[in-house]
Every structure is written in structure tokens, then in C-alpha cells.
Enzyme design. Sequence first.
Site, PDB file in Angstrom:
ATOM      1  N   GLU A  43     -11.937  -5.207   1.087  1.00  0.00           N
ATOM      2  CA  GLU A  43     -12.656  -4.472   0.040  1.00  0.00           C
ATOM      3  C   GLU A  43     -13.668  -5.357  -0.699  1.00  0.00           C
ATOM      4  O   GLU A  43     -13.536  -5.614  -1.905  1.00  0.00           O
ATOM      5  CB  GLU A  43     -11.677  -3.844  -0.950  1.00  0.00           C
ATOM      6  CG  GLU A  43     -10.824  -2.771  -0.329  1.00  0.00           C
ATOM      7  CD  GLU A  43     -10.060  -1.949  -1.360  1.00  0.00           C
ATOM      8  OE1 GLU A  43      -9.880  -2.412  -2.499  1.00  0.00           O
ATOM      9  OE2 GLU A  43      -9.640  -0.829  -1.015  1.00  0.00           O
ATOM     10  N   CYS A  74     -17.034 -16.451  -6.486  1.00  0.00           N
ATOM     11  CA  CYS A  74     -18.439 -16.101  -6.612  1.00  0.00           C
ATOM     12  C   CYS A  74     -18.974 -15.864  -5.195  1.00  0.00           C
ATOM     13  O   CYS A  74     -18.902 -16.761  -4.350  1.00  0.00           O
ATOM     14  CB  CYS A  74     -19.169 -17.272  -7.279  1.00  0.00           C
ATOM     15  SG  CYS A  74     -20.943 -17.292  -6.951  1.00  0.00           S
ATOM     16  N   GLU A  85      -6.695   2.470   4.458  1.00  0.00           N
ATOM     17  CA  GLU A  85      -5.699   2.487   3.386  1.00  0.00           C
ATOM     18  C   GLU A  85      -5.707   3.834   2.694  1.00  0.00           C
ATOM     19  O   GLU A  85      -6.772   4.389   2.397  1.00  0.00           O
ATOM     20  CB  GLU A  85      -6.034   1.452   2.298  1.00  0.00           C
ATOM     21  CG  GLU A  85      -5.814   0.012   2.650  1.00  0.00           C
ATOM     22  CD  GLU A  85      -6.095  -0.887   1.435  1.00  0.00           C
ATOM     23  OE1 GLU A  85      -6.001  -0.428   0.280  1.00  0.00           O
ATOM     24  OE2 GLU A  85      -6.448  -2.054   1.668  1.00  0.00           O
ATOM     25  N   PHE A  97       4.916  -1.058  -8.371  1.00  0.00           N
ATOM     26  CA  PHE A  97       5.092   0.375  -8.643  1.00  0.00           C
ATOM     27  C   PHE A  97       4.083   1.244  -7.894  1.00  0.00           C
ATOM     28  O   PHE A  97       3.907   2.415  -8.188  1.00  0.00           O
ATOM     29  CB  PHE A  97       5.072   0.639 -10.152  1.00  0.00           C
ATOM     30  CG  PHE A  97       6.234  -0.036 -10.829  1.00  0.00           C
ATOM     31  CD1 PHE A  97       7.540   0.285 -10.483  1.00  0.00           C
ATOM     32  CD2 PHE A  97       6.022  -1.037 -11.766  1.00  0.00           C
ATOM     33  CE1 PHE A  97       8.628  -0.361 -11.065  1.00  0.00           C
ATOM     34  CE2 PHE A  97       7.098  -1.691 -12.361  1.00  0.00           C
ATOM     35  CZ  PHE A  97       8.401  -1.363 -12.012  1.00  0.00           C
TER      36      PHE A  97
HETATM   37  C1  GAL Z   1      -6.796  -1.414  -2.498  1.00  0.00           C
HETATM   38  C2  GAL Z   1      -6.518  -2.811  -1.977  1.00  0.00           C
HETATM   39  C3  GAL Z   1      -5.059  -3.005  -1.645  1.00  0.00           C
HETATM   40  C4  GAL Z   1      -4.198  -2.466  -2.757  1.00  0.00           C
HETATM   41  C5  GAL Z   1      -4.526  -1.011  -2.968  1.00  0.00           C
HETATM   42  C6  GAL Z   1      -3.683  -0.354  -4.029  1.00  0.00           C
HETATM   43  O1  GAL Z   1      -7.912  -1.418  -3.303  1.00  0.00           O
HETATM   44  O2  GAL Z   1      -7.271  -3.080  -0.822  1.00  0.00           O
HETATM   45  O3  GAL Z   1      -4.822  -4.382  -1.460  1.00  0.00           O
HETATM   46  O4  GAL Z   1      -4.420  -3.196  -3.913  1.00  0.00           O
HETATM   47  O5  GAL Z   1      -5.859  -0.910  -3.363  1.00  0.00           O
HETATM   48  O6  GAL Z   1      -4.051   0.983  -4.218  1.00  0.00           O
END
Ligand code: GAL
Length: 676
Positions: free
Chosen positions: A144, A109, A299, A349
Site C-alpha cells: 500500500e 521518506c 485484501e 481487534f
Molecule cells: C491495510 C494494510 C494491512 C492492514 C489492513 C487493515 O491497509 O495493508 O496491512 O493494516 O489495512 O485493515
Amino acid sequence: MTIRYGGDYNPEQWPREVWDEDVTLMQRGGVNLATVAVFSWARLEPRPGEYDFGWLDDVLDTLHAGGIRVDLATATASPPPWLAKLHPETLPVTEDGVRLAVGSRQQYCPSSPVYREHAKRLVERMVERYAGHPALELWHVNNEYGCHVSRCYCEVSAAAFRGWLEARYGTVEELNRAWGTAFWSQRYDAFDEVSPPSAAPSFRNPTQLLDFDRFSSDELLACYDAEVEVIRAGSDVPITTNFMGFFKPVDYWKWAPHVDVVSDDTYPDPADPLSTPYAAMVRDLMRSLGGGAPWLLMEQSPSAVNWRERNAAKAPGQMRAWSYQSVARGADGILFFQWRQSAAGSEKFHSGMVPHGGTDTRVWREIEQLGGELARLSGEGVGLEGSRVPSSVAIALDWDSWWAIEQPASPTSVAYLEVLFAWHHALTSLGLAVDFVRADGDLSAYRAVVAPAHFVASDAQVANLAAYAEGGGTLVVGFGTAIVDEHLHVRLGGYLGEPLRRTLGVWVEEFDPPAAPDLRATGGGEAPAVGLDGDVVGGSASGGTWAEVVRVEDAEVLATFTGGALAGAPAITRRATGRGGASGGGWYVATLPEPDALRRLAAAIVDAAGIELPEPIADGDAVEVVRRGGFVFAINHGAGPVSLRLAGADLLTGSEADGLELAPQGVAVVAVETTD
Ligand code: GAL
């Protein structure tokens, strides 16, 4: 400085002997930055207050010995199971009253003081131990924020919400006024009667919903700030947290000043033909959030993800093409989730830089190629990193409007982001760079500003927009704008209200979208569109699914609606305003023309604003062209080869760019003469 290249690195999922091979492969692949410890809390603090940092010391030392820098995560994104066992109240509750369980991630939370204290305690230990580590380049707070749990409706959150409301409104009378509780017998007698907007019999109070959106974004930011405070007390290394593009639950305008460098996670769907222009819009947002400063793509996936209904692999070359799209639009780093594809767990995957198949794979070869190229682009004297993307056009973006216009019982059923995307796509397809701005921000750098569906507008925002147009800027106001104030009270006396009514020379009497589709007649097809007529949209065109009754007081009508009750009524207007004379002005667009018509309209607007369009350097629409600093990026997203018309050397191949043939997914980065 070099362009950063790397990804999330989770060595705790692998035996120790793999780590050395990881570093050797990272060196081969051109990796220079690894994000470590994102999900390591349970490993770092296996029991409350008992820490095990030995393995992480080893990871950092091993990376450092290999010349790889570290983006060190604070590991607070996923509390260990013991936290929920000791403090079940730290588990979040949904709007339907369901308490979420352990066994996945992010089960906390955001308002929980217990969670925050435990998180801070871990961060203190991390800072103590690693602030001085020579590999440390960046702190990566949490991960995130809000990705899975952005709103919590538990008792702890309810108490925090009341506190937030008390700080905002001071008295319960003021809250009643702002929330319009005279309606439906919602009057509160004291703050302790107020709750989060949990599941309810019918429409929930709109301002309560909006305040809960604001509160929830603020609570997550408070979690971030609490960790930042601990880091700053012991380290002067820059701090980031990874954003998620246009992520509705979190107001990144509010967050951006709290990060030292903006970073973003974006996963375009290779199966969606609109992914490329949509991703372009995301990259432009990231640049804009940092005021134009370089940002990091923290990412992306090397190929397929594992969380869509169908997880398409990226086409050969597509990862590289999309990576360059980020660099072109201001990124100084390209990172992935994740380094080595997992062998177990929910993400096994999901593609990795080192795939299950090892290095004799397409994905690895592409990773290696891109790493080598980015290293060359970072070479001495090139001067790409740190450079900026000049832009003369901006789109106003506003989270309050996004939250409120998509509430139930709103006048439009139009999705906010679709409207923004339509405008962004129209402008960028003319070859323009587009920034995002706040409606109450400094607009003076732009020749034209578009404010589409800016539904919630404070007095300061409307005054700023109007002053911009009166001062010579070209202001384009789209439908659904300035309908309500920041409490969601309607601006009475005709939609738009003052001062925009005077600036634009129009007001709106009534909304009149075409009737919802008759599903039996259309077989479930698209909503009917209104027709448009006017040179400014290229003659007769489709006006999309929105229409309204526009009353013209002092403006030129540039397009009218066709068909139905609104036939012949104004749809697009313009009033020349202020010091800009012929080039300044206030445009009103009472619909969302279909893409081709919107592109023609955008061309007419930028022409009137005196913005010169860049010479096309390729035929057709397939090549994305972006100017950054002294470089032009050309990226071929199409299915066939395209040749370029551009003098200068392509830094990727060393060849002359003029006449260069770009294959599908091909990229050229051309150094050009620059005057700015
Ligand atoms: C993001 C996250 C990562 C991984 C990735 C997969 O949202 O920060 O840890 O889960 O997605 O696409």
C-alpha cells in the site's frame, strides 16, 4: 488456473507449532495462496546487513508441503527501528514540519536514497534466496504505497522535488510561467529557491501544489520501480503491489503499466448503505486499470476492521456477497487481511480468517464455505477465471483533475469522487457495466463516454474527447470540465473552450451555485439544491448543488434550471454530431441532478447512444446483476428475498436459476448462452 483464495499470513507473530495447524486449516478452508513477509523486515534483517532467513525458509517450505502457493512480499513497507537510529533523515516530515517517529509503520521518506538503498539490498537477498522456490507464485512489492505517508516535506524531498521540476521545466523561467508566479510576488530566480508546498500563510500556489502531488506519486513509483528492477534481474515470476481503490495521493493510471497484475485492497464499511455501489465502482476501476484483465482482491476484511470510529461487523453472508461482487467485476482472486487474527499489536481487534474464537465461529464457517465454492467455480471446464466483463460505457477519470478541483480557491466545492460515483451509480443501476478510461486514451470501444468534472484538461485530452464525439460516439461532459490546462491556466474565451465548445455547441459564462446554506436557518442542514425541469430528467427534479450560466450556440436544450436568477436558463443540452447522426452527440450537463433524476438522464443518454439495456432479471433495485464472460452474477444486497427470471443453471447450487429465490446476501452464478 484456479481462482486464488487466501490472505496475509504473518506466522512470525505465532509460535512454530501454530504453523502446522495453520496449513491444515488453510487446506480445510480452501486457501491456495498466502501473502507472506509483508511486515517482516525487522525480523529478516535484525541488525544492518545481518540476515535471518531460516524462519522464512521454514514458512515457505511448510506452505509448499501443504500445497499452498506464496505471494512473497519484499518486506520493505516498514523499516526496522535501527534504520531511523542510524539515519534519522530517513524519517518523513509532514507539511507542518513534524518529523514522524518509529513505533508504527511506513516511517520512511519516499525520496530518501538511504531508505531505497537499504530496501534494494534486502530485496536482492530475498530474490537470491527465493526466486527459485517452488511455492513462489507472485512478488508483492512493499505494501500500500502512500497509505500513511504519501508526501514528505523534508530537505531530502525538497532537493528531489527541485530535480523533478528541473527535469519537467528545464529553466526556472519556464517554471515561473507554468506556475504563474507573476501573481503575489512569487517569482523564483533559481531552482534552489523553490520548496515543497509546506504550511504557508494563505493559499499556496496552485500549480506548485499540483506539481507536488504529481512528484509525490512519481517518487513512490520510483521506490516501487527500484525494487522491481532488482526482482526482474533475478526472477521472472509476476510482480504486483497492492492498490487501494480510489486512492487520491497516487495516480494509478501511471502506475498500472508497471505491475504484471493489478491487485487491490478494499474495506467497504458494513454500516454505510452506499458501500455496495461504491465498492462496485472500485472493482470496475481495478478491471479498467489492467485494460480489462483479471485482477486480484488482495485484501478485504473477513468481518470488522479496527480503524473506523465504529467498526461494524459484516452481516452474515455479506463477506461472501461482496467477494462475489469482486469476482463478477473481474477478480480472479479473493484474499484477506489477515489469515489468523493477531493476539497482540495495533490490529488485534481487526477480524481474521481464523478469529480469536477459533473455528467454531460464523466467520470461519463463511471462510470455509466461500473457499469451497471458489474451488468448485475454478473446476475443470467451468471457464470463469480469465473471462472478461464486456462494457459499452466508460467514465473518464483523471488524477490531475481530482487533485486540482479539490484545492482551496477552486470554483466548486464539489468532491470529485462524489461526482464520479453519482454517474457510475446511475449507469450501473441501469444494469450496465461501466469502465474507467483516460480522456486521452483509446475510446473507440465505447458507445458512450462521460467526462464529469474533468477540470484539468490538456490539449490532447480535449482533442481526443471532441474527436470521439465527432466520430460518432456519445460524449457527455459534466460541469467543471476543461476549465484549466495542465498548468492550471484558465482556458480563456469562455469555459469549456475549443474544440469542446464547437462539439457541444455551448460554452459557460459564469458559475452560479446556490448560496451556501444558512446554518442558522437550516439548523446545519444540507446545502440548497437548484431546481431542474425537462423530460430528460423526468419532469421537475432537483439539480443538486451546482449551477452555471450556459450559453447555447448550436445545441438543443433538454432541461432548464428553475427558480432563482437562472430560472429558464439551459441546464442540460445536446448537439447531434458527426457520423453518429441521431445516436452520436455531445451532451453538456451543467449540474449534478439528484440520484433519481440522474438515473433518468443516464437512461436517456444510453438510449440516444443506441445502447440496449439488459432485461431486468429481478424486481426492484436490491439485486446487483453483472455479466462476466458466459456467466451472469446475481447478488441480493437487500433485506428480503427476491426471485430471479433467468434461464440457466446456478453453479453454486446446481439448480435451475429461473424462479430461484435469492435470500438476503444470496448469490447465484448462472451459466448463460453467450454470443460474444
Ligand atoms: C491495510 C494494510 C494491512 C492492514 C489492513 C487493515 O491497509 O495493508 O496491512 O493494516 O489495512 O485493515
